[in-house]
Scaffold this active site. Structure first.
Site, mmCIF file in Angstrom:
data_model
loop_
_atom_site.group_PDB
_atom_site.id
_atom_site.type_symbol
_atom_site.label_atom_id
_atom_site.label_comp_id
_atom_site.label_asym_id
_atom_site.label_seq_id
_atom_site.Cartn_x
_atom_site.Cartn_y
_atom_site.Cartn_z
ATOM 1 N N ALA A 10 -8.588 -0.374 14.790
ATOM 2 C CA ALA A 10 -8.002 0.104 13.540
ATOM 3 C C ALA A 10 -9.032 0.149 12.411
ATOM 4 O O ALA A 10 -9.207 1.182 11.751
ATOM 5 C CB ALA A 10 -6.825 -0.796 13.171
ATOM 6 N N VAL A 11 -9.743 -0.960 12.190
ATOM 7 C CA VAL A 11 -10.685 -1.007 11.059
ATOM 8 C C VAL A 11 -11.924 -0.152 11.354
ATOM 9 O O VAL A 11 -12.392 0.599 10.497
ATOM 10 C CB VAL A 11 -11.107 -2.473 10.762
ATOM 11 C CG1 VAL A 11 -12.141 -2.511 9.647
ATOM 12 C CG2 VAL A 11 -9.892 -3.310 10.389
ATOM 13 N N ASP A 32 -16.996 0.849 21.917
ATOM 14 C CA ASP A 32 -15.920 -0.115 22.208
ATOM 15 C C ASP A 32 -16.013 -0.516 23.680
ATOM 16 O O ASP A 32 -16.530 0.233 24.520
ATOM 17 C CB ASP A 32 -14.552 0.514 21.922
ATOM 18 C CG ASP A 32 -13.473 -0.540 21.669
ATOM 19 O OD1 ASP A 32 -13.110 -0.756 20.501
ATOM 20 O OD2 ASP A 32 -12.995 -1.154 22.655
ATOM 21 N N ASN A 120 -13.257 -11.446 11.889
ATOM 22 C CA ASN A 120 -12.848 -12.719 11.292
ATOM 23 C C ASN A 120 -12.980 -13.888 12.261
ATOM 24 O O ASN A 120 -12.924 -13.681 13.470
ATOM 25 C CB ASN A 120 -11.392 -12.606 10.832
ATOM 26 C CG ASN A 120 -11.292 -12.004 9.450
ATOM 27 O OD1 ASN A 120 -12.047 -12.357 8.562
ATOM 28 N ND2 ASN A 120 -10.344 -11.093 9.271
ATOM 29 N N ARG A 151 -7.982 -5.407 -3.601
ATOM 30 C CA ARG A 151 -6.590 -5.897 -3.622
ATOM 31 C C ARG A 151 -6.264 -6.550 -4.966
ATOM 32 O O ARG A 151 -5.165 -6.401 -5.497
ATOM 33 C CB ARG A 151 -6.387 -6.892 -2.466
ATOM 34 C CG ARG A 151 -6.365 -6.190 -1.123
ATOM 35 C CD ARG A 151 -6.225 -7.154 0.033
ATOM 36 N NE ARG A 151 -5.979 -6.406 1.271
ATOM 37 C CZ ARG A 151 -6.230 -6.869 2.491
ATOM 38 N NH1 ARG A 151 -6.722 -8.087 2.659
ATOM 39 N NH2 ARG A 151 -5.968 -6.128 3.549
ATOM 40 N N HIS A 175 -13.550 -15.692 2.425
ATOM 41 C CA HIS A 175 -12.553 -14.658 2.748
ATOM 42 C C HIS A 175 -11.427 -15.307 3.567
ATOM 43 O O HIS A 175 -11.305 -15.109 4.761
ATOM 44 C CB HIS A 175 -13.232 -13.531 3.532
ATOM 45 C CG HIS A 175 -12.313 -12.431 3.927
ATOM 46 N ND1 HIS A 175 -11.609 -11.675 3.016
ATOM 47 C CD2 HIS A 175 -11.959 -11.951 5.152
ATOM 48 C CE1 HIS A 175 -10.883 -10.788 3.663
ATOM 49 N NE2 HIS A 175 -11.061 -10.941 4.957
#
Ligand code: NAI
Length: 308
Positions: A10-11, A32, A120, A151, A175
């Site tokens: 997605a990102v 990927d 992450n 944000r 983060h």
């Protein structure tokens, strides 16, 4: 200018799309591990070229790093995202192995690359890349603060009932839901401090909403967000590719700045052709300094889970 993005999820795909639409890179390679996935995303994106008016060539590869050779910039978005109720820190077990392997493969084929780490827990993954690759420290940058700041500005514009473009502000620190330090004292609406318009209580609410910005979306979407993360990464890529000398909060390896050592955490940085060219040291007040110190303790605790 060749940009590789590892992780065509997605990102990664969202980042590829924004990079292509901005039309500054000659080539984007998506890679990927999932058979055919990157090739499929690349083909789909290439079929938007005439619709969106870009000339960037996007190609895909299933784990063949020779296709990434001589990349100027590589983005690491490979790994698992969080599910509702999870913290970013819980992803460390799987993602540390992936990030270590991916960064080493990238450098083998592009020894002069600048790496942008997104997976992450991002600050810890950025630290891992510093500890394991031997790349100069200006060439390893973690992306989190650019997203958190976007944000924050969105939440401020909601509270101010004004367009987001009227607002400026920044989030530094780790983060994570507890580690972010939204700098409400320094945020402005057209250079007027936002505290001239909003009560302390409302500003605290904006800060809290910002900190759980990712978790709020994960709950709604069932997985973590991608449009704003992809756009934020593309901003960093463009600043480096076009030598813009733009300032973004980035996860940087600190060596005494902000009184902190031996960790990566979000601080304002100038990005240009040499990657992270300069860390900007802000004059924080005592409350902000304490928040930064607590945030650093949290990041160090997560770093302690690494096997480096
Ligand atoms: P996703 O699941 O949609 O995509 C991840 C992709 O990585 C998958 O296509 C998967 O096949 C691939 N992958 C896994 N192992 C690989 C390997 N060894 N080599 C190459 N590819 C591999 O996940 P999404 O939503 O794109 O998130 C990616 C990462 O970015 C997650 O860790 C997420 O937590 C993080 N993230 C970080 C943000 C930040 O601000 N730093 C913001 C949003 C997400």
């Amino acid at each position: 200018m060749k940009v590789t993005i590892v992780g065509a999820g997605a990102v990664g795909a969202s980042c590829a799309e924004y990079v292509a639409i901005k039309n500054f890179a000659s080539e984007v390679v998506l890679l990927d591990i999932k058979e055919g996935y990157a090739e499929g995303k690349a083909m789909d994106l290439m079929q938007t070229a005439t619709l969106n008016g870009f000339d960037t060539k996007i190609s895909g590869s299933t784990n063949d790093y020779s296709k990434t050779a001589n990349s100027d910039i590589a983005v690491i978005t490979s790994g698992i995202p969080r599910k509702p109720g999870m913290t970013r820190e819980e992803l460390i077990g799987i993602n540390a192995g992936i990030v270590k392997e991916v960064s080493s493969n990238l450098i083998k084929h592009s020894p002069n690359v600048t790496l942008i780490v997104v997976s992450n827990p991002m600050d810890t993954m950025t630290y891992l890349v510093h500890k394991t690759t031997g790349l100069p420290k200006n060439k390893i940058i973690g992306m989190g603060g650019a997203l958190d700041s976007a944000r924050f500005k969105y939440r401020l514009s909601e509270a101010l009932e004004c367009p987001p473009s009227d607002v400026d502000g920044m989030v530094i620190g780790g983060h994570s839901d507890t580690g972010m330090v939204p700098l409400t004292r320094l945020a402005t609406r057209n250079s007027v401090p936002v505290k001239a318009f909003l009560s302390e209580e409302r500003l605290n609410q904006v800060a809290e909403d910002t900190k759980v910005g990712g978790a709020t979306l994960t709950k709604l979407l069932g997985t973590s967000a991608w449009y704003a993360p992809g756009a934020a990464v593309s901003g960093l890529v463009q600043a480096i590719a076009c030598d813009q000398k733009k300032m973004f909060p980035c996860s940087a390896l600190l060596d005494g700045e902000y009184g902190l050592n031996d960790l990566c955490i979000g601080v304002p940085a100038i990005l240009g052709k040499d990657g992270l060219e300069k860390i900007v040291e802000l004059q924080l007040d005592d409350a902000e300094k304490n928040k930064m110190k607590e945030s650093a303790e949290g990041v160090k605790k997560t770093n302690g889970l690494l096997d480096v």
